[in-house]
Design an enzyme around this catalytic site. Structure first.
Site, PDB file in Angstrom:
ATOM      1  N   LYS A  49      -1.933  10.630  -3.346  1.00  0.00           N
ATOM      2  CA  LYS A  49      -1.599   9.600  -2.350  1.00  0.00           C
ATOM      3  C   LYS A  49      -0.354   9.992  -1.558  1.00  0.00           C
ATOM      4  O   LYS A  49       0.050   9.303  -0.636  1.00  0.00           O
ATOM      5  CB  LYS A  49      -1.266   8.280  -3.053  1.00  0.00           C
ATOM      6  CG  LYS A  49      -2.379   7.439  -3.547  1.00  0.00           C
ATOM      7  CD  LYS A  49      -1.818   6.016  -3.806  1.00  0.00           C
ATOM      8  CE  LYS A  49      -2.147   5.465  -5.141  1.00  0.00           C
ATOM      9  NZ  LYS A  49      -1.457   4.191  -5.425  1.00  0.00           N
ATOM     10  N   LYS A  51       2.580  10.009  -2.910  1.00  0.00           N
ATOM     11  CA  LYS A  51       3.617   9.062  -3.326  1.00  0.00           C
ATOM     12  C   LYS A  51       4.362   9.619  -4.531  1.00  0.00           C
ATOM     13  O   LYS A  51       3.741  10.012  -5.515  1.00  0.00           O
ATOM     14  CB  LYS A  51       2.906   7.748  -3.731  1.00  0.00           C
ATOM     15  CG  LYS A  51       3.673   6.535  -3.388  1.00  0.00           C
ATOM     16  CD  LYS A  51       2.880   5.259  -3.624  1.00  0.00           C
ATOM     17  CE  LYS A  51       3.763   4.098  -3.223  1.00  0.00           C
ATOM     18  NZ  LYS A  51       3.149   2.816  -3.120  1.00  0.00           N
TER      19      LYS A  51
HETATM   20  N1  C2G Z   1       3.435  -5.991  -3.243  1.00  0.00           N
HETATM   21  C1  C2G Z   1       3.799  -7.285  -2.828  1.00  0.00           C
HETATM   22  N2  C2G Z   1       5.063  -7.497  -2.325  1.00  0.00           N
HETATM   23  C2  C2G Z   1       5.952  -6.486  -2.238  1.00  0.00           C
HETATM   24  C3  C2G Z   1       5.597  -5.182  -2.677  1.00  0.00           C
HETATM   25  C4  C2G Z   1       4.322  -4.960  -3.177  1.00  0.00           C
HETATM   26  O1  C2G Z   1       3.007  -8.233  -2.902  1.00  0.00           O
HETATM   27  N3  C2G Z   1       7.171  -6.759  -1.732  1.00  0.00           N
HETATM   28  C5  C2G Z   1       2.070  -5.771  -3.752  1.00  0.00           C
HETATM   29  C6  C2G Z   1       1.280  -4.748  -2.910  1.00  0.00           C
HETATM   30  O2  C2G Z   1       0.768  -5.347  -1.764  1.00  0.00           O
HETATM   31  C7  C2G Z   1       0.206  -4.307  -3.903  1.00  0.00           C
HETATM   32  C8  C2G Z   1       0.939  -4.392  -5.243  1.00  0.00           C
HETATM   33  O3  C2G Z   1       2.130  -5.179  -5.032  1.00  0.00           O
HETATM   34  O4  C2G Z   1      -0.895  -5.209  -3.891  1.00  0.00           O
HETATM   35  C9  C2G Z   1       1.341  -3.009  -5.763  1.00  0.00           C
HETATM   36  O5  C2G Z   1       2.041  -2.350  -4.733  1.00  0.00           O
HETATM   37  P1  C2G Z   1       2.261  -0.775  -4.820  1.00  0.00           P
HETATM   38  O6  C2G Z   1       2.763  -0.427  -6.149  1.00  0.00           O
HETATM   39  O7  C2G Z   1       3.048  -0.374  -3.626  1.00  0.00           O
HETATM   40  O8  C2G Z   1       0.762  -0.255  -4.688  1.00  0.00           O
HETATM   41  P2  C2G Z   1       0.213   1.002  -3.867  1.00  0.00           P
HETATM   42  O9  C2G Z   1       0.986   2.197  -4.224  1.00  0.00           O
HETATM   43  O10 C2G Z   1       0.145   0.592  -2.467  1.00  0.00           O
HETATM   44  O11 C2G Z   1      -1.223   1.208  -4.519  1.00  0.00           O
HETATM   45  O12 C2G Z   1      -5.895   1.783  -4.614  1.00  0.00           O
HETATM   46  C10 C2G Z   1      -4.840   1.032  -4.092  1.00  0.00           C
HETATM   47  C11 C2G Z   1      -3.518   1.617  -4.441  1.00  0.00           C
HETATM   48  O13 C2G Z   1      -3.434   1.924  -5.770  1.00  0.00           O
HETATM   49  C12 C2G Z   1      -2.393   0.677  -4.056  1.00  0.00           C
END
Ligand code: C2G
Length: 157
Positions: A49, A51
Site C-alpha cells: 500500500k 504505507k
Molecule cells: N479513521 C477515522 N478517523 C480518523 C482516522 C481514521 O474514522 N481520524 C478510520 C478510517 O477511515 C478507517 C479506519 O479508521 O476506516 C482505519 O484507518 P487506517 O488505519 O488509516 O486504515 P487504512 O490504512 O486506510 O486501511 O482495505 C482497506 C485498508 O486496509 C484501509
C-alpha cells in the site's frame, strides 16, 4: 431455513498508532450490529500500500483484539480478499471511514456497504509527522530547554 439472528459487520484498516479516531469508528461500527470483525493490514500488505507503520502487525492486531467492541480480528493480506471474507463470515455490513467513499461499492452485490464520517483533526500520519519533528530536534537543544525550565522553576520557588 435458518433465521439469521446475528448481524455481522466487517471493516479493514492499518490502525497504526491507535488513536481516538480509530476507537470512535470501531464503536460506531459495533453499534450497527451484533458482531464486529476487524481485518488488520499486515506489514507486508502495508508495504504494497506504500504505507510505513511504526507499530508491527502483531501488536496492532493485539490492541484491536482487546478493544471491547471488537469480536474478531483477521489479517488483511491483499486488496482482493474482501468478497471472500464477506462470504466466509456471512457479513451483513461492510463499512469504512469516508476517506474510502465509493472505493468498495462493488461489494454492494454481497452485502450492505457504508462509509462513516471520520473523526476530524487526528490521524496516524499527523502523529508520525509530529514525532519526526520532535525527534529531529537536536538533543542538546532539548537539554538546554530543560535547563532553562529548571532555572525558571528555581526562580519561582
Ligand atoms: N479513521 C477515522 N478517523 C480518523 C482516522 C481514521 O474514522 N481520524 C478510520 C478510517 O477511515 C478507517 C479506519 O479508521 O476506516 C482505519 O484507518 P487506517 O488505519 O488509516 O486504515 P487504512 O490504512 O486506510 O486501511 O482495505 C482497506 C485498508 O486496509 C484501509
Amino acid at each position: 431455513m435458518s433465521l439469521k439472528t446475528k448481524k455481522t459487520i466487517i471493516t479493514y484498516g492499518t490502525f497504526d498508532m491507535f488513536h481516538i479516531g480509530h476507537l470512535k469508528i470501531l464503536q460506531r461500527l459495533s453499534a450497527l450490529g451484533d458482531r464486529l470483525i476487524v481485518a488488520v493490514s499486515t506489514d507486508e500488505f502495508n508495504k504494497k500500500k506504500g504505507k510505513k507503520t511504526l507499530i508491527p502487525f502483531e501488536q496492532r492486531a493485539e490492541i484491536i483484539e482487546n478493544i471491547k467492541c471488537v469480536d474478531k480480528v483477521i489479517p488483511e493480506l491483499t486488496w482482493d480478499q474482501k468478497v471472500e471474507d464477506v462470504e466466509k463470515y456471512d457479513v451483513d455490513v461492510f463499512a469504512m471511514g469516508d476517506d474510502w467513499i465509493g472505493k468498495f461499492d462493488f461489494l454492494n452485490e454481497y452485502c450492505e456497504v457504508l462509509y462513516l464520517e471520520r473523526t476530524e483533526n487526528i490521524s496516524s500520519t499527523d502523529l508520525k509527522k509530529s514525532l519526526r519533528k520532535f525527534s529531529s530536534i537536536p538533543k542538546e537543544d532539548i537539554l538546554n530547554a530543560f535547563e532553562i525550565i529548571e532555572k525558571l522553576k528555581r526562580e519561582f520557588e
